[in-house]
Design a protein around this motif. Structure first.
Motif, PDB file in Angstrom:
ATOM      1  N   ALA A   1     -18.353 -12.170 -22.632  1.00 49.79           N
ATOM      2  CA  ALA A   1     -16.909 -12.082 -22.421  1.00 49.79           C
ATOM      3  C   ALA A   1     -16.393 -12.854 -21.174  1.00 49.79           C
ATOM      4  CB  ALA A   1     -16.537 -10.601 -22.745  1.00 49.79           C
TER       5      ALA A   1
ATOM      6  N   TYR B   1     -16.985 -16.347 -21.640  1.00 51.19           N
ATOM      7  CA  TYR B   1     -16.109 -17.136 -22.477  1.00 51.19           C
ATOM      8  C   TYR B   1     -14.344 -17.325 -21.727  1.00 51.19           C
ATOM      9  CZ  TYR B   1     -12.678 -16.949 -26.356  1.00 51.19           C
ATOM     10  OH  TYR B   1     -11.481 -17.386 -27.163  1.00 51.19           O
TER      11      TYR B   1
ATOM     12  N   ARG C   1     -12.812 -20.627 -21.434  1.00 50.86           N
ATOM     13  CA  ARG C   1     -11.357 -20.973 -21.858  1.00 50.86           C
ATOM     14  C   ARG C   1     -10.232 -21.420 -20.774  1.00 50.86           C
ATOM     15  NH1 ARG C   1      -8.454 -21.054 -25.777  1.00 50.86           N
ATOM     16  NH2 ARG C   1      -7.422 -19.138 -26.234  1.00 50.86           N
TER      17      ARG C   1
ATOM     18  N   LYS D   1     -11.595  -4.799 -20.123  1.00 46.98           N
ATOM     19  CA  LYS D   1     -11.190  -4.725 -21.585  1.00 46.98           C
ATOM     20  C   LYS D   1     -10.044  -3.926 -21.782  1.00 46.98           C
ATOM     21  CE  LYS D   1     -13.891  -5.689 -24.635  1.00 46.98           C
ATOM     22  NZ  LYS D   1     -13.802  -6.749 -25.621  1.00 46.98           N
TER      23      LYS D   1
ATOM     24  N   GLN E   1      -3.150 -15.701 -25.241  1.00 48.70           N
ATOM     25  CA  GLN E   1      -4.118 -15.579 -26.307  1.00 48.70           C
ATOM     26  C   GLN E   1      -5.343 -14.933 -25.782  1.00 48.70           C
ATOM     27  OE1 GLN E   1      -5.036 -19.414 -28.110  1.00 48.70           O
ATOM     28  NE2 GLN E   1      -2.903 -19.854 -28.525  1.00 48.70           N
ATOM     29  N   LEU E   2      -5.913 -15.517 -24.442  1.00 50.39           N
ATOM     30  CA  LEU E   2      -7.196 -14.858 -23.892  1.00 50.39           C
ATOM     31  C   LEU E   2      -6.970 -13.517 -23.746  1.00 50.39           C
ATOM     32  CD1 LEU E   2      -9.814 -15.263 -22.698  1.00 50.39           C
ATOM     33  CD2 LEU E   2      -8.887 -15.746 -20.592  1.00 50.39           C
TER      34      LEU E   2
ATOM     35  N   LYS F   1      -5.301 -11.295 -25.551  1.00 43.52           N
ATOM     36  CA  LYS F   1      -5.813 -10.565 -26.939  1.00 43.52           C
ATOM     37  C   LYS F   1      -7.216 -10.776 -27.098  1.00 43.52           C
ATOM     38  CE  LYS F   1      -1.049 -11.635 -28.284  1.00 43.52           C
ATOM     39  NZ  LYS F   1      -0.223 -12.393 -29.668  1.00 43.52           N
ATOM     40  N   GLU F   2      -7.949 -11.747 -27.034  1.00 42.65           N
ATOM     41  CA  GLU F   2      -9.074 -12.323 -27.143  1.00 42.65           C
ATOM     42  C   GLU F   2     -10.182 -11.264 -26.515  1.00 42.65           C
ATOM     43  OE1 GLU F   2      -8.248 -16.855 -28.190  1.00 42.65           O
ATOM     44  OE2 GLU F   2      -9.392 -16.269 -26.376  1.00 42.65           O
ATOM     45  N   LEU F   3      -9.802 -11.030 -25.198  1.00 41.64           N
ATOM     46  CA  LEU F   3     -10.611 -10.067 -24.274  1.00 41.64           C
ATOM     47  C   LEU F   3     -10.645  -8.641 -24.731  1.00 41.64           C
ATOM     48  CD1 LEU F   3      -9.918 -11.610 -20.719  1.00 41.64           C
ATOM     49  CD2 LEU F   3     -12.138 -11.842 -21.961  1.00 41.64           C
TER      50      LEU F   3
ATOM     51  N   THR G   1     -10.465  -7.487 -27.866  1.00 44.60           N
ATOM     52  CA  THR G   1     -11.172  -7.281 -29.041  1.00 44.60           C
ATOM     53  C   THR G   1     -12.641  -7.368 -28.877  1.00 44.60           C
ATOM     54  OG1 THR G   1     -11.086  -9.747 -29.603  1.00 44.60           O
ATOM     55  CG2 THR G   1      -9.254  -8.197 -30.339  1.00 44.60           C
TER      56      THR G   1
ATOM     57  N   LYS H   1     -17.541 -14.133 -28.984  1.00 37.01           N
ATOM     58  CA  LYS H   1     -16.280 -15.204 -29.304  1.00 37.01           C
ATOM     59  C   LYS H   1     -16.802 -16.598 -28.878  1.00 37.01           C
ATOM     60  CE  LYS H   1     -13.195 -11.508 -27.774  1.00 37.01           C
ATOM     61  NZ  LYS H   1     -14.334 -10.664 -27.684  1.00 37.01           N
TER      62      LYS H   1
ATOM     63  N   GLY I   1     -12.723 -22.438 -35.295  1.00 33.06           N
ATOM     64  CA  GLY I   1     -11.467 -22.276 -35.274  1.00 33.06           C
ATOM     65  C   GLY I   1     -10.776 -23.628 -35.224  1.00 33.06           C
TER      66      GLY I   1
END
Length: 215
Positions: A38, A41, A45, A172, A196-197, A199-201, A203, A207, A215
């Motif tokens: 995570a 990632y 990003r 998180k 966006q990142l 929100k992604e972190l 979940t 990824k 995507g």
């Protein structure tokens, strides 16, 4: 050493000097199954160059071997820094080479993520082929995470570069603040990636970047 919002920092006063360097390296490590993917990632990003990594775990395939040597690490990282000025490398097994890495790469920042060993253990247990949740598996899983963390703890006082011991759980729970903190240590995000990142972190699960074919 000081406590900050997401954990403990060491040599944080040097971050401004390191993050202003034209050529620098971000090293991501921690226990496997402990949140290193995570974190890697998030840096990817921000367009930190990690090279041609495995799309799931963001590790260089040439470093994912049981016979890992420091010569292999040096060759892989030197290649990254020759390709791009701002590079990153992620590998749980860096835990066993941290002091060597600091000597080899003085213009580097270390991001070491720590996750509750029970959560590391249950992740290992539920992803095992047999899915056998028994006390033997639990013990193996806990010892697994302590092996990485103990190796880091044995050398952390000898590291001269900025090193951040990051709580996976806090990352998180506060992803917006975590993204903002990454920018404070020199990791820049575009205006469209930043929200966006976060929100992604928040979940769960691995990824992949669109550049990895998703995507």
């Amino acid at each position: 050493m000081k406590i900050f919002e997401f954990g403990v920092s060491i040599n944080d006063e040097k971050i401004e000097s390191i993050s202003s360097k034209e050529k620098r390296l971000y090293v991501v490590s921690g226990s496997s199954r402990g949140g290193t993917s995570a974190l890697a990632y998030a840096l990817r990003r921000a367009s930190v160059h990690f090279g041609n990594v495995d799309a799931n775990n963001h590790e260089l395939p040439e470093l994912m071997s049981p016979d890992l040597t420091e010569e292999k690490i040096r060759s892989a990282i030197d290649k990254l820094l020759n390709e791009q000025n701002i590079a990153g490398a992620k590998l749980p097994n860096f835990s066993f080479h941290l002091k060597w890495l600091t000597n080899q790469y003085p213009d580097s920042v270390y991001l070491y993520i720590l996750r509750n060993p029970l959560d590391v253990s249950t992740t290992i247990m539920t992803r095992s082929p047999s899915h056998s949740l028994n006390t033997s598996d639990l013990r193996i899983g806990i010892l697994h995470s302590f092996r990485f963390y103990s190796a880091m703890a044995n050398v952390v006082g000898e590291i001269e570069q900025p090193i951040y011991l990051i709580s996976f759980e806090k990352m998180k729970a506060q992803p917006d603040q975590f993204v903002s903190w990454l920018e404070e240590i020199g990791v820049s995000f575009s205006d469209d990636v930043r929200p966006q990142l976060a929100k992604e972190l928040a979940t769960p699960g691995y990824k992949k970047l669109p550049a990895d074919g998703v995507g």
